[in-house]
Design an enzyme around this catalytic site. Structure first.
Site, short mmCIF file in Angstrom:
data_model
loop_
_atom_site.label_atom_id
_atom_site.label_comp_id
_atom_site.label_asym_id
_atom_site.label_seq_id
_atom_site.Cartn_x
_atom_site.Cartn_y
_atom_site.Cartn_z
N ARG A 103 4.05 -3.94 0.39
CA ARG A 103 2.87 -4.81 0.51
C ARG A 103 3.29 -6.18 0.01
O ARG A 103 3.73 -6.32 -1.14
CB ARG A 103 1.69 -4.27 -0.31
CG ARG A 103 0.57 -5.28 -0.44
CD ARG A 103 -0.71 -4.70 -0.97
NE ARG A 103 -1.35 -3.88 0.04
CZ ARG A 103 -2.63 -3.48 -0.01
NH1 ARG A 103 -3.39 -3.85 -1.02
NH2 ARG A 103 -3.13 -2.73 0.93
N HIS A 130 -2.20 -5.34 8.94
CA HIS A 130 -2.42 -4.18 8.05
C HIS A 130 -2.48 -2.91 8.93
O HIS A 130 -3.51 -2.26 9.04
CB HIS A 130 -3.72 -4.37 7.27
CG HIS A 130 -3.88 -3.47 6.08
ND1 HIS A 130 -2.89 -2.59 5.65
CD2 HIS A 130 -4.92 -3.30 5.22
CE1 HIS A 130 -3.33 -1.94 4.58
NE2 HIS A 130 -4.55 -2.33 4.30
N GLN A 133 -3.93 0.55 7.68
CA GLN A 133 -5.39 0.65 7.61
C GLN A 133 -5.95 0.95 9.00
O GLN A 133 -6.92 1.69 9.14
CB GLN A 133 -5.98 -0.65 7.06
CG GLN A 133 -7.49 -0.62 6.95
CD GLN A 133 -7.98 0.34 5.89
OE1 GLN A 133 -7.50 0.34 4.75
NE2 GLN A 133 -8.95 1.19 6.23
N1 NVA Z 1 -7.92 -8.76 4.22
C1 NVA Z 1 -7.83 -8.10 2.93
C2 NVA Z 1 -7.56 -6.66 3.11
C3 NVA Z 1 -7.49 -5.87 1.83
C4 NVA Z 1 -7.19 -4.42 2.05
C5 NVA Z 1 -6.73 -8.75 2.12
O1 NVA Z 1 -5.66 -9.03 2.68
O2 NVA Z 1 -6.94 -9.01 0.93
N1 CP Z 2 -7.89 -1.03 2.24
C1 CP Z 2 -6.86 -1.27 1.42
O1 CP Z 2 -5.73 -1.53 1.85
O2 CP Z 2 -7.19 -1.18 0.11
P1 CP Z 2 -6.26 -1.53 -1.12
O3 CP Z 2 -6.08 -3.02 -1.16
O4 CP Z 2 -7.02 -1.02 -2.32
O5 CP Z 2 -4.94 -0.84 -0.94
#
Ligand code: NVA
Ligand code: CP
Length: 305
Positions: A103, A130, A133
């Site tokens: 990540r 992502h 997800q």
């Molecule tokens: N768009 C959000 C998703 C978090 C799971 C972010 O990147 O913070």
């Molecule tokens: N939805 C998701 O990726 O959540 P986190 O940021 O908690 O991993």
């Protein structure tokens, strides 16, 4: 050939549907017997340069339940946070573990990890996408509605990493997707073009109401993603009228599936009553992260049989 999972396109349309089928199977009978522990004797490094609850825990539990050993590494707790180059981390980890999940911020960091790693690398969220997800979102929508084809999918809010991965999913599976985003917050033009070239009906509109009209699956996400905290106030103003409210949801199909990848900001991008309401499947969606994480891991590690 190493199977990296940088994006849904790495799976392809068939691989994507197979991964959803595998996730469905993983969801039955948690804690598989030893014979079904394909990761026995294998370690997976789970690297996080941003915060995470669902992704971290689903991956950690997925690796453990598949019989492997998860190694969680945060930027702050490792030399990554002190500037050790991604390419060095990639080569060191490749000699110790059997797969890496990352990540991170810009997609170029994920690309560098893939370039220098000799084990599979999985995208656990970047600023641009992502895909993990999306596996969970598609699994959830399919479970509730029976099939994905013929549904109208709507996205409400920021044209962010989640929106881009929805567009990619629509392109691969030929879905109808309407995204309502304020001007200046559009999703990736490249991703939109690619989905259209793949024959999907994907469009961006400015009016939330028109995206929601007759929608079967509605997704939203925070207005300010990780790394955009300084823009929070400006974004709250730009996204006025884009909250998923009961009033907007009334325009959708009566069987609508409401999704949110979480964490949610109640009263900003989603009304409390919608998040906690009868058409919300966000907790199933969160659980699906575990089953789909297993599917993604076994695919990338070539253990999907
Ligand atoms: N768009 C959000 C998703 C978090 C799971 C972010 O990147 O913070
Ligand atoms: N939805 C998701 O990726 O959540 P986190 O940021 O908690 O991993």
């Amino acid at each position: 050939m190493i199977r990296h999972f940088a994006s849904l396109s790495d799976l392809g349309p068939e691989g994507l549907m197979k991964a959803l089928d595998a996730a469905d199977r993983f969801s039955v009978g948690r804690g598989a017997p030893a014979a079904q522990r394909p990761l026995a004797g294998k370690s997976v490094a789970l690297l996080f340069e941003k915060a995470s609850t669902r992704t971290r825990i689903s991956l950690e539990v997925a690796v453990a339940e598949l019989g492997g050993h998860p190694v969680v590494v945060t930027a702050q707790g490792s030399q990554m946070g002190r500037g050790e180059p991604i390419r060095d981390t990639a080569r060191v980890l490749s000699r110790m573990v059997h797969a890496i999940t990352l990540r991170t911020f810009g997609e170029e960091r994920l690309r560098e990890m893939m370039q220098y790693s000799s084990v599979p690398v999985l995208n656990a969220l970047t600023d641009e996408s992502h895909p993990m997800q999306l596996l969970a979102d598609l699994m959830t929508a399919r479970r509730v509605r029976g099939a994905l084809g013929g549904l109208k999918f709507a996205w409400l809010g920021d044209g962010n990493n989640m929106a881009n991965s929805w567009i990619e999913a629509a392109g691969l599976l030929g879905l109808e997707l309407v995204l309502a985003c304020p001007e200046g917050y559009d999703p990736s033009a490249r991703e939109l073009l690619r989905a259209k070239e793949r024959g999907a009906r994907v469009s961006v509109v400015r009016q939330p109401a028109s995206a929601l009209e007759g929608a079967d699956v509605v997704s939203t996400d925070v207005f300010a993603s990780m790394g955009q905290e300084a823009e929070q106030q400006r974004r709250l103003e730009a996204f006025r009228g884009f909250m998923l409210s009961r009033e907007l949801l009334a325009r959708a199909s009566k069987d609508v599936v409401v999704l949110h990848c979480l964490p949610a900001h109640r009263g900003e991008e989603i009304e409390e009553e919608v998040l906690e309401g009868p058409r919300s499947f966000v907790w199933d969606e969160a659980e699906a992260r575990l089953h789909t994480a297993k599917a993604a891991l076994v695919w990338a590690m070539g253990l999907d049989g």
